[in-house]
Design a protein around this motif. Sequence first.
Motif, PDB file in Angstrom:
ATOM      1  N   ILE A 197       0.838  -1.205   0.000  1.00 31.70           N
ATOM      2  CA  ILE A 197       0.000   0.000   0.000  1.00 31.70           C
ATOM      3  C   ILE A 197       0.867   1.247   0.000  1.00 31.70           C
ATOM      4  O   ILE A 197       0.632   2.205  -0.756  1.00 31.70           O
ATOM      5  CB  ILE A 197      -0.932  -0.004   1.232  1.00 31.70           C
ATOM      6  CG1 ILE A 197      -1.989  -1.103   1.094  1.00 31.70           C
ATOM      7  CG2 ILE A 197      -1.609   1.351   1.403  1.00 31.70           C
ATOM      8  CD1 ILE A 197      -2.946  -0.921  -0.041  1.00 31.70           C
ATOM      9  N   GLU A 198       1.915   1.254   0.846  1.00 33.22           N
ATOM     10  CA  GLU A 198       2.723   2.456   1.006  1.00 33.22           C
ATOM     11  C   GLU A 198       3.601   2.733  -0.206  1.00 33.22           C
ATOM     12  O   GLU A 198       3.940   3.885  -0.481  1.00 33.22           O
ATOM     13  CB  GLU A 198       3.592   2.326   2.263  1.00 33.22           C
ATOM     14  CG  GLU A 198       2.783   2.332   3.555  1.00 33.22           C
ATOM     15  CD  GLU A 198       3.654   2.181   4.785  1.00 33.22           C
ATOM     16  OE1 GLU A 198       4.866   1.895   4.603  1.00 33.22           O
ATOM     17  OE2 GLU A 198       3.145   2.357   5.905  1.00 33.22           O
ATOM     18  N   HIS A 199       4.020   1.686  -0.932  1.00 32.75           N
ATOM     19  CA  HIS A 199       4.920   1.882  -2.065  1.00 32.75           C
ATOM     20  C   HIS A 199       4.207   1.809  -3.405  1.00 32.75           C
ATOM     21  O   HIS A 199       4.855   1.897  -4.445  1.00 32.75           O
ATOM     22  CB  HIS A 199       6.042   0.844  -2.015  1.00 32.75           C
ATOM     23  CG  HIS A 199       6.953   1.001  -0.828  1.00 32.75           C
ATOM     24  ND1 HIS A 199       6.721   0.378   0.369  1.00 32.75           N
ATOM     25  CD2 HIS A 199       8.077   1.742  -0.653  1.00 32.75           C
ATOM     26  CE1 HIS A 199       7.666   0.702   1.232  1.00 32.75           C
ATOM     27  NE2 HIS A 199       8.505   1.532   0.643  1.00 32.75           N
ATOM     28  N   ALA A 200       2.910   1.631  -3.375  1.00 34.57           N
ATOM     29  CA  ALA A 200       2.157   1.617  -4.623  1.00 34.57           C
ATOM     30  C   ALA A 200       2.016   3.041  -5.152  1.00 34.57           C
ATOM     31  O   ALA A 200       2.081   4.019  -4.404  1.00 34.57           O
ATOM     32  CB  ALA A 200       0.779   1.002  -4.397  1.00 34.57           C
ATOM     33  N   SER A 201       1.858   3.156  -6.460  1.00 38.23           N
ATOM     34  CA  SER A 201       1.659   4.484  -7.049  1.00 38.23           C
ATOM     35  C   SER A 201       0.248   4.990  -6.787  1.00 38.23           C
ATOM     36  O   SER A 201       0.000   6.200  -6.773  1.00 38.23           O
ATOM     37  CB  SER A 201       1.917   4.430  -8.560  1.00 38.23           C
ATOM     38  OG  SER A 201       1.070   3.470  -9.173  1.00 38.23           O
ATOM     39  N   VAL A 258      -5.076   7.497   4.937  1.00 34.79           N
ATOM     40  CA  VAL A 258      -4.676   7.742   3.554  1.00 34.79           C
ATOM     41  C   VAL A 258      -3.233   7.283   3.412  1.00 34.79           C
ATOM     42  O   VAL A 258      -2.401   7.500   4.298  1.00 34.79           O
ATOM     43  CB  VAL A 258      -4.850   9.230   3.172  1.00 34.79           C
ATOM     44  CG1 VAL A 258      -3.991  10.136   4.058  1.00 34.79           C
ATOM     45  CG2 VAL A 258      -4.520   9.446   1.709  1.00 34.79           C
ATOM     46  N   SER A 259      -2.938   6.601   2.334  1.00 31.57           N
ATOM     47  CA  SER A 259      -1.607   6.020   2.143  1.00 31.57           C
ATOM     48  C   SER A 259      -0.585   7.088   1.761  1.00 31.57           C
ATOM     49  O   SER A 259      -0.939   8.159   1.240  1.00 31.57           O
ATOM     50  CB  SER A 259      -1.661   4.926   1.078  1.00 31.57           C
ATOM     51  OG  SER A 259      -2.141   5.431  -0.147  1.00 31.57           O
ATOM     52  N   PRO A 260       0.713   6.820   2.007  1.00 33.29           N
ATOM     53  CA  PRO A 260       1.778   7.817   1.800  1.00 33.29           C
ATOM     54  C   PRO A 260       1.866   8.434   0.404  1.00 33.29           C
ATOM     55  O   PRO A 260       2.272   9.600   0.287  1.00 33.29           O
ATOM     56  CB  PRO A 260       3.056   7.037   2.135  1.00 33.29           C
ATOM     57  CG  PRO A 260       2.620   6.006   3.113  1.00 33.29           C
ATOM     58  CD  PRO A 260       1.239   5.608   2.672  1.00 33.29           C
ATOM     59  N   PRO A 261       1.532   7.731  -0.706  1.00 30.52           N
ATOM     60  CA  PRO A 261       1.662   8.377  -2.023  1.00 30.52           C
ATOM     61  C   PRO A 261       0.863   9.662  -2.182  1.00 30.52           C
ATOM     62  O   PRO A 261       1.102  10.415  -3.129  1.00 30.52           O
ATOM     63  CB  PRO A 261       1.157   7.290  -2.982  1.00 30.52           C
ATOM     64  CG  PRO A 261       1.449   6.005  -2.289  1.00 30.52           C
ATOM     65  CD  PRO A 261       1.209   6.294  -0.841  1.00 30.52           C
ATOM     66  N   ILE A 262      -0.069   9.956  -1.260  1.00 30.60           N
ATOM     67  CA  ILE A 262      -0.849  11.189  -1.367  1.00 30.60           C
ATOM     68  C   ILE A 262       0.047  12.413  -1.258  1.00 30.60           C
ATOM     69  O   ILE A 262      -0.232  13.458  -1.841  1.00 30.60           O
ATOM     70  CB  ILE A 262      -1.945  11.226  -0.263  1.00 30.60           C
ATOM     71  CG1 ILE A 262      -2.938  12.359  -0.532  1.00 30.60           C
ATOM     72  CG2 ILE A 262      -1.315  11.382   1.112  1.00 30.60           C
ATOM     73  CD1 ILE A 262      -3.781  12.167  -1.757  1.00 30.60           C
ATOM     74  N   GLU A 263       1.181  12.276  -0.524  1.00 33.14           N
ATOM     75  CA  GLU A 263       2.074  13.425  -0.356  1.00 33.14           C
ATOM     76  C   GLU A 263       2.723  13.812  -1.674  1.00 33.14           C
ATOM     77  O   GLU A 263       2.911  15.002  -1.964  1.00 33.14           O
ATOM     78  CB  GLU A 263       3.136  13.108   0.697  1.00 33.14           C
ATOM     79  CG  GLU A 263       4.054  14.283   1.004  1.00 33.14           C
ATOM     80  CD  GLU A 263       4.954  14.031   2.188  1.00 33.14           C
ATOM     81  OE1 GLU A 263       5.696  14.961   2.582  1.00 33.14           O
ATOM     82  OE2 GLU A 263       4.928  12.900   2.740  1.00 33.14           O
ATOM     83  N   GLU A 264       3.067  12.820  -2.495  1.00 38.55           N
ATOM     84  CA  GLU A 264       3.675  13.108  -3.787  1.00 38.55           C
ATOM     85  C   GLU A 264       2.688  13.808  -4.721  1.00 38.55           C
ATOM     86  O   GLU A 264       3.077  14.658  -5.526  1.00 38.55           O
ATOM     87  CB  GLU A 264       4.160  11.812  -4.420  1.00 38.55           C
ATOM     88  CG  GLU A 264       4.910  12.010  -5.733  1.00 38.55           C
ATOM     89  CD  GLU A 264       5.440  10.709  -6.296  1.00 38.55           C
ATOM     90  OE1 GLU A 264       5.874  10.704  -7.458  1.00 38.55           O
ATOM     91  OE2 GLU A 264       5.411   9.697  -5.567  1.00 38.55           O
ATOM     92  N   LEU A 265       1.413  13.496  -4.580  1.00 38.75           N
ATOM     93  CA  LEU A 265       0.407  14.100  -5.448  1.00 38.75           C
ATOM     94  C   LEU A 265       0.034  15.509  -5.012  1.00 38.75           C
ATOM     95  O   LEU A 265      -0.061  16.421  -5.828  1.00 38.75           O
ATOM     96  CB  LEU A 265      -0.853  13.229  -5.473  1.00 38.75           C
ATOM     97  CG  LEU A 265      -0.789  11.926  -6.265  1.00 38.75           C
ATOM     98  CD1 LEU A 265      -2.100  11.177  -6.134  1.00 38.75           C
ATOM     99  CD2 LEU A 265      -0.500  12.211  -7.732  1.00 38.75           C
TER     100      LEU A 265
END
Length: 679
Positions: A350-354, A369-376
């Motif tokens: 979950i944490e490393h998925a795009s 909410v999973s960590p990729p939200i920060e990149e978005l």
Amino acid sequence: MESAWQFHPVLVLLTVSVVLSGGISAYSFRNRETKGATALGFLTLSTGLWSAAYFMQLLGTTVEWQLLWLRFAYVGTSFLAPALFVFAAKYVDSRIDITPRLVALISLPILVLTVLAVTNPLHELMWTVTGLSEGPVVLLQREFGIGYHAFVAYSYLIVVVGMGLLLRQVVRSRRILRLQSLAVFVGVVISFGSNVYWVLGETAIDYTPIVFAVSGSFFAVALFRYQLLDLVPIARTAVVDEMREAYVVLDGKQRVVDLNPAARDLFSPSSELIGQHFSAFAPDVAEQLDEMNSEDRFDTSVVVDADDDGRHRFLEVRVSPLTESAGSTVVTIRDATERQRARRRFQSSIEHASDVVMVLDGSGKIEYVSPPIEELTGTPPDKLVSEYCFDLVDEADRPKIEATFASLCDEPGSVERFEVRVSGSGGKDVILEGIGRNLLNEPFVEGIVVNFRDITERTRRERRLTRTNERLERFASVVSHDLRNPLNIATGNLELAHETGDEKHTQAARRALSRMGVIIEDALELARNGQLVEDTEVVRLGSVASLAWDVVVTADAEFVVESDGALSADPGRLQRLFENLIRNAFEHGGDDVRVWIGLTDDGFYVEDSGPGIDPDRRDDVFEPGVSTNDGGTGLGLVIVSEIVDAHGWDIHVENGRDGGARFVVSGVPVEMNEAMSHS
């Protein structure tokens, strides 16, 4: 019946025995829902009746008196042996089904022999009275018959079977339980031994009821105060030995007192563990115990190196102090390695998925909410928890998303697919595709689970593909339609020139070919300017418009920049836009046309002093092939529209101040500067 009386200190002990046994019996029957209480109640009732009858027997000195109460004593002892057997069977959990039918079968022979004792004067099968003894206390002397020996043998048989169950429990018990089992066994043995001692004639006074009263008191304390039969060893084999969790009992010095098979399998010892220090085979867990050093129960987790291949094991440890044994503890260990690996694999995926995974409550508040939200979005996940998801959405999309969310919440298990724009980390909009599933009724989830995928690039590619197809269609339309007429003209004139030799037909063919060149140039320009604008620069509106003016200017025309500002655009295409609009003004307004350029609230305008455009035709002027000038290609304003659309802007036509045409471009962020004029 005359009788003389006597006193002996044993009468005091018998009095205590009566009171003690009677009280325990009454309490046991009142709390008979406690396991083993009924058996203890009958055991102490029998002891109390026996003690009372024996007290009355020893109180008198005549044969008749003692013989009367002797028969009552047999009534009291009639159910002592069966009650003792039932109590022992329940204590060791022998898996014997103690039913009323079984108790009746065990008790029936004793009841028959008791009847013989009560009616002995009629048949003397139990005993024959020989007189009274002389001594400190007067006692009835008897010669025992076959009935008496049968009574004693059968009673001893039942008691010995019960003692055998207890002895087996003592042998099989672990160390920490052996003392408890041994205490119960010894209590029964002492009571039984005192009766054997009397039967063998080693003592004139029978102390058995007194000893049974004392043992019954200890049994009562264990049963009602310490829940003796609610704890191990009751069903210990089924509960502890068959536990999947490792179970280890430690003394105050962390030496192993007891453990179950699961603990042996977990630590794979090569030698006996009883008596060893816990750290000898479980150093990581023992270290946690040393660090905690708490008298309260606590839970912890330990990661240990165990496998030959270097893989770690994850252990969940619970430590509970034994309050009745100072310093002793019970350690329960669960091997949660596989579960932890599965959980961490899932969490890592979950944490490393795009994709972004978001869990919402029924009101739209973010619970996870999973960590990729920060990149978005540029916002850390922990900052978004407890915020409303609708606050992340572009205002234009919010009503649609709120309606989709409401529809999703109305039906458990439903799935909704949608697209939404959010503000990206660089300030640019990001387009997300969302798939929401209603799991509000799903245990351990209880929320709306949404998977988001960034489809910004895909959307741009789709737009580029759509625009490319549209340009190809327009280009094909120009080639197939607009070029056909001048091509036919050129072909016809060349044939006439060949037939007649007249030069005017050759000149007409040249004009038609020149017209074709213009159309082809405009068509190519249309294709080039229809591509999406991806790289922009900050330019001044007036500067770009002035460059365009210089390309198409005539001496008599006038150009006025009424207001100027900065905007982000493709400079070349923006200049081409102004060139086409200024050229359009010359074509319709003549060489002395006047052109104004300036800013609006959300864009800019280009206005001319020409004849304007009929309101009925304003929606058509940006369509291919539509020209407001005879001889035009009809592509000039189409190119303008394509440039505007490629930037993401909008354009429409209004009436100018002098009846001319006013082209307004909107949706353009601009910064106001000073105005200037150029003529």
